[in-house]
Design a protein around this motif. Structure first.
Motif, PDB file in Angstrom:
ATOM      1  N   UNK A 124       0.827  -1.201   0.000  1.00  0.00           N
ATOM      2  CA  UNK A 124       0.000   0.000   0.000  1.00  0.00           C
ATOM      3  C   UNK A 124       0.868   1.259   0.000  1.00  0.00           C
ATOM      4  N   UNK A 143       6.440  17.650   2.904  1.00  0.00           N
ATOM      5  CA  UNK A 143       6.817  17.254   1.536  1.00  0.00           C
ATOM      6  C   UNK A 143       6.435  18.279   0.461  1.00  0.00           C
ATOM      7  N   UNK A 144       5.514  19.180   0.762  1.00  0.00           N
ATOM      8  CA  UNK A 144       5.114  20.148  -0.253  1.00  0.00           C
ATOM      9  C   UNK A 144       6.200  21.204  -0.463  1.00  0.00           C
ATOM     10  N   UNK A 202       7.581   5.869  12.214  1.00  0.00           N
ATOM     11  CA  UNK A 202       6.966   5.438  10.966  1.00  0.00           C
ATOM     12  C   UNK A 202       6.834   6.681  10.085  1.00  0.00           C
ATOM     13  N   UNK A 226       6.653   7.361   6.697  1.00  0.00           N
ATOM     14  CA  UNK A 226       5.827   7.567   5.506  1.00  0.00           C
ATOM     15  C   UNK A 226       4.441   8.136   5.823  1.00  0.00           C
ATOM     16  N   UNK A 232       4.635  11.745   6.772  1.00  0.00           N
ATOM     17  CA  UNK A 232       4.761  12.663   5.644  1.00  0.00           C
ATOM     18  C   UNK A 232       3.416  12.849   4.944  1.00  0.00           C
ATOM     19  N   UNK A 233       2.692  11.755   4.811  1.00  0.00           N
ATOM     20  CA  UNK A 233       1.375  11.823   4.176  1.00  0.00           C
ATOM     21  C   UNK A 233       0.437  12.717   4.995  1.00  0.00           C
ATOM     22  N   UNK A 265       1.300  15.186   6.896  1.00  0.00           N
ATOM     23  CA  UNK A 265       1.622  16.605   6.767  1.00  0.00           C
ATOM     24  C   UNK A 265       1.161  17.149   5.410  1.00  0.00           C
ATOM     25  N   UNK A 266       1.044  16.273   4.421  1.00  0.00           N
ATOM     26  CA  UNK A 266       0.459  16.697   3.142  1.00  0.00           C
ATOM     27  C   UNK A 266      -1.031  16.994   3.330  1.00  0.00           C
ATOM     28  N   UNK A 318      -2.471  17.890   6.157  1.00  0.00           N
ATOM     29  CA  UNK A 318      -2.577  19.119   6.944  1.00  0.00           C
ATOM     30  C   UNK A 318      -2.353  20.341   6.045  1.00  0.00           C
ATOM     31  N   UNK A 372      -7.164  11.051   1.060  1.00  0.00           N
ATOM     32  CA  UNK A 372      -5.793  10.909   1.542  1.00  0.00           C
ATOM     33  C   UNK A 372      -5.755  10.446   2.991  1.00  0.00           C
ATOM     34  N   UNK A 381      -6.548   6.780   3.336  1.00  0.00           N
ATOM     35  CA  UNK A 381      -5.381   5.996   2.942  1.00  0.00           C
ATOM     36  C   UNK A 381      -4.379   5.925   4.099  1.00  0.00           C
ATOM     37  N   UNK A 437      -5.528   3.671   6.881  1.00  0.00           N
ATOM     38  CA  UNK A 437      -5.404   2.257   6.507  1.00  0.00           C
ATOM     39  C   UNK A 437      -3.968   1.777   6.634  1.00  0.00           C
ATOM     40  N   UNK A 438      -3.042   2.615   6.169  1.00  0.00           N
ATOM     41  CA  UNK A 438      -1.625   2.243   6.276  1.00  0.00           C
ATOM     42  C   UNK A 438      -1.242   2.055   7.742  1.00  0.00           C
ATOM     43  N   UNK A 489      -3.040  -1.039   9.535  1.00  0.00           N
ATOM     44  CA  UNK A 489      -2.695  -2.369   9.045  1.00  0.00           C
ATOM     45  C   UNK A 489      -1.217  -2.695   9.275  1.00  0.00           C
TER      46      UNK A 489
END
Lengths: 168, 525
Positions: free
Chosen positions: A3, A68-69, B287, B289, B292-293, B295-296, B298, B345, B348, B351-352, B355
């Motif tokens: 994923x 990341x932006x 963790x 990743x 980072x997701x 913060x995107x 946000x 987002x 997602x 879920x990451x 899981x």
């Protein structure tokens, strides 16, 4: 794991994709910033941040500049955990009396050469808090300040631009 | 429960009850004035029958006009959607009152605050150390919230006494006030035996800026701007709570459109902060990743905020009497479209996280705050809900949330995972609420009324993303602020952290800390 890989591939490089206008705004500035930092600091500019009584919005925007932006790190600016590793001290907040000693000690712990950047309106002159009985600031009366980044709070792109203008 | 039912309830519990006066200035506020001798028993009775922790406890200096201090203790009555204030006079010749702290723990910090700010002694409180005026920089005898206080007078400085744990193999780990990350300052003193933490004392107050004093003498529009800078990540909630108090005093009816807009902004503030904290929890578990997701996500909400009201942190949009700018149909479409992406987002991301076995192993059963402890400490807001306490002002003081069929998130286990799950559930619910409120927006409706400020006092409140933000405001005949008492949920909840980390190892402290997500500036004022 799959994923994560899928999300990674689908999302691509977010600095490019999230907003085309933002990309155009930051990218040229950032590239220039990177070459300047390579030249003047031998690869990277290390910054240590100290909150002397800010409301937390400046911290949030400094953190956002590292998301990341905007990804400030790719231009050679690192935020470091210890003042011993820092070239610059980034100060936010109007300097509460309780933080005065900690601020001075953090500055003293840094190796020379070093300089101080203030971030946000409170750090310039106390801002809304300047008349308080418990505000010791402004920062420039306590430490030599080389650069001020205005705003309440300054946006991540304002932070990047201010750093660039200063290093030029 | 109307007033008389409440009074008879108190009498049942405490037969000696005898009020000087009972008044109800607003539908949602009951004020009971009692003789100082029965203050403690009345509070104990209310604490037991409502049941409610002490939500606010604060003093007023009225020596000049009436030769006395006043102490107010505020409880919440969820069943009747009311706030109950017990108020007593404290003579200036003998400024002390009976401490509640030994029976109602949630009063303890407030009493210390009253003592340091007013010099009014809580008789019987076992811990009288100062919270915000640090002994190293501020001499004893300075009482900033007294009306005749001008500036800090020099005098003898002292030190602070940490609680010490003694015994073989025990060592102390001091951390802060300057931390490794880009974050506010606070000092944590861990006492550790081997790996597990056996005591944590947090010493806060480093960002004390004298906010409550700065409110005094300000007009309402000025004060509103100040309220936005009390706690940067809750600037809308703070401005909303302040304007709520000011609007109760001046008494205009706020247009429905303004209420929906405020609802949208309040929920936007909640989702960007929840995304931030979910990312922070992932980061503190190593963790990167998902962090980072997050913060995107946000950043997407912050950029949406900027497009809607020209401020990433929703500043300058709220006003006393309504909101200063609306959302036109074009912007509304933009809002709904952006929200859809944000939601996708975030789903997602969760879920990451959920899981990942190694992540779940870190957060499950880490940093447990038991329900009983949480109740005793008066833990509010999302940390309270994670420990199984049904407390959410949006449910019990519903307003527009009633028609939107608001559903409160509730967990029972009180660990990091529970606080994470509350955030995840609230994120989805907030997105739904925003869509619901956006559907109610009509173009061209009135969004602001101009209130005339009168003298009076009122309690303003709103459920910010951390929990209830409370503003008790008193205005003078010119409409200027005479006293403003602020309680950010962090003030209650920092204590919860000290109990949640017990038995955990120090490397899990950042994880526990982030799961509470507390504010330094909101606590320190």
């Amino acid at each position: 794991m799959l994923r994560i890989l899928k999300t990674r591939v689908l999302k691509g490089v977010v600095t490019r994709h999230i907003s085309p206008e933002l990309f155009k705004e930051i990218e040229p500035d950032g590239r220039e910033l990177r070459s300047l930092i390579r030249k003047k600091f031998g690869r990277s500019l290390n910054i240590r941040e100290v909150d002397t009584g800010s409301c937390g919005a400046c911290e949030s925007e400094i953190n956002a500049a590292n998301n990341p932006v905007y990804d400030l790190q790719r231009f050679g600016v690192n935020f470091v955990a210890s003042p011993r590793h820092a070239d610059a001290l980034l100060v936010t907040g109007p300097v509460s009396k309780n933080m005065l000693t900690a601020l001075k000690k953090t500055y003293e712990a840094m190796a020379e050469p070093k300089f101080v950047i203030t971030c946000g309106d409170c750090a310039l002159d106390g801002g809304l808090f300047k008349d308080s009985y418990y505000v010791e600031g402004p920062v420039k009366d306590i430490l030599p300040v080389a650069l001020h980044i205005p705003g309440c709070p300054p946006s991540p792109s304002a932070i990047i631009k201010a750093l660039l203008a200063f290093l030029k | 429960m109307d007033c008389s039912e409440l009074i008879s309830g108190i009498k049942n519990k405490f037969p000696g009850f005898n009020a000087v006066s009972v008044s109800q200035n607003y539908l949602d506020e009951v004020c009971i004035k009692v003789p100082a001798q029965i203050f403690k028993d009345t509070c104990l009775a209310l604490h037991a029958i409502l049941p409610s922790p002490v939500m606010m406890l604060f003093a007023l200096d009225q020596r000049e006009e009436a030769g006395k201090f006043v102490v107010n203790s505020v409880f919440v009555n969820f069943k009747a959607s009311q706030w109950v204030t017990v108020t007593i006079d404290v003579p200036q010749e003998n400024p002390c009152f009976d401490s509640l702290a030994k029976s109602i723990y949630s009063a303890a910090l407030f009493e210390r605050e009253i003592r340091e700010m007013f010099g009014v002694e809580p008789k019987g409180n076992p811990d009288l150390r100062r919270l915000k005026l640090h002994d190293e920089v501020c001499p004893q005898g300075n009482y900033p919230l007294r009306k005749d206080f001008r500036e800090i007078q020099p005098g003898e400085l002292a030190g602070y006494k940490f609680a010490r744990v003694e015994g073989e193999g025990i060592f102390e780990v001091p951390v802060g006030p300057v931390h490794a990350g880009i974050i506010g300052p606070g000092h944590f003193r861990f006492s550790v035996a081997g790996e597990p933490v056996i005591n944590l004392e947090s010493r806060l107050g480093f960002t004390h800026r004298g906010v409550e004093k700065l409110f005094e003498g300000k007009s309402c529009p000025e004060a509103l701007r100040l309220a936005e800078c009390v706690c940067g990540d809750s600037s809308f909630a703070h401005s909303l709570a302040f304007s709520h108090a000011a609007e109760k005093i001046s008494g205009p009816r706020i247009p429905a459109q303004a209420l929906y807009l405020r609802g949208i902004f309040l929920e936007l503030e909640r989702i960007y902060n929840h995304a931030n904290d979910v990312g922070g929890i992932a980061l503190d578990a190593g963790f990167s990743f998902p962090s980072a997701l997050a913060s995107v996500v946000k950043e997407a909400v912050l950029q949406l905020n900027e497009r809607l009201c020209a401020s990433r942190y929703l500043k300058n949009v709220n006003a006393v009497g309504g909101v200063s700018s609306g959302i036109d149909p074009h912007r509304k479409q933009e809002l709904l479209a952006a929200l859809k992406n944000i939601k996708r987002d975030f789903d997602e991301l969760t879920e990451i996280l959920l899981s990942s076995i190694s992540f779940m192993d870190r957060v499950d059963t880490a940093g447990v705050l038991k329900r009983k402890t949480a109740q005793d400490l008066g833990i509010t807001g999302l940390a309270g809900r994670a420990s199984g306490i049904p407390t959410d002002l949006r449910k019990y003081f519903p307003g527009i949330y009633k028609e939107a069929k608001f559903k409160m998130a509730l967990q029972g286990s009180g660990d990091v995972l529970a606080r994470l799950r509350v955030r995840i559930a609230e994120f989805a619910e907030s997105c739904r609420l925003i869509e619901e409120f956006a559907g109610k927006l009509s173009d061209g409706g009135q969004i602001r009324v101009d209130p005339q400020l009168k003298p009076g006092s009122a309690l303003g409140y709103t459920e910010g993303w951390r929990g209830p933000v409370l503003y008790w405001v008193k205005t003078d005949p010119r409409g200027l602020i005479e006293r403003c008492k602020i309680v950010d949920p962090s003030f209650h909840n920092w204590q919860g952290l000290s109990y949640a980390v017990l038995g955990n190892i120090i490397p899990d402290f950042p994880l526990c800390n982030k799961s509470f997500g507390l504010s330094y500036s909101g606590n320190d004022l």
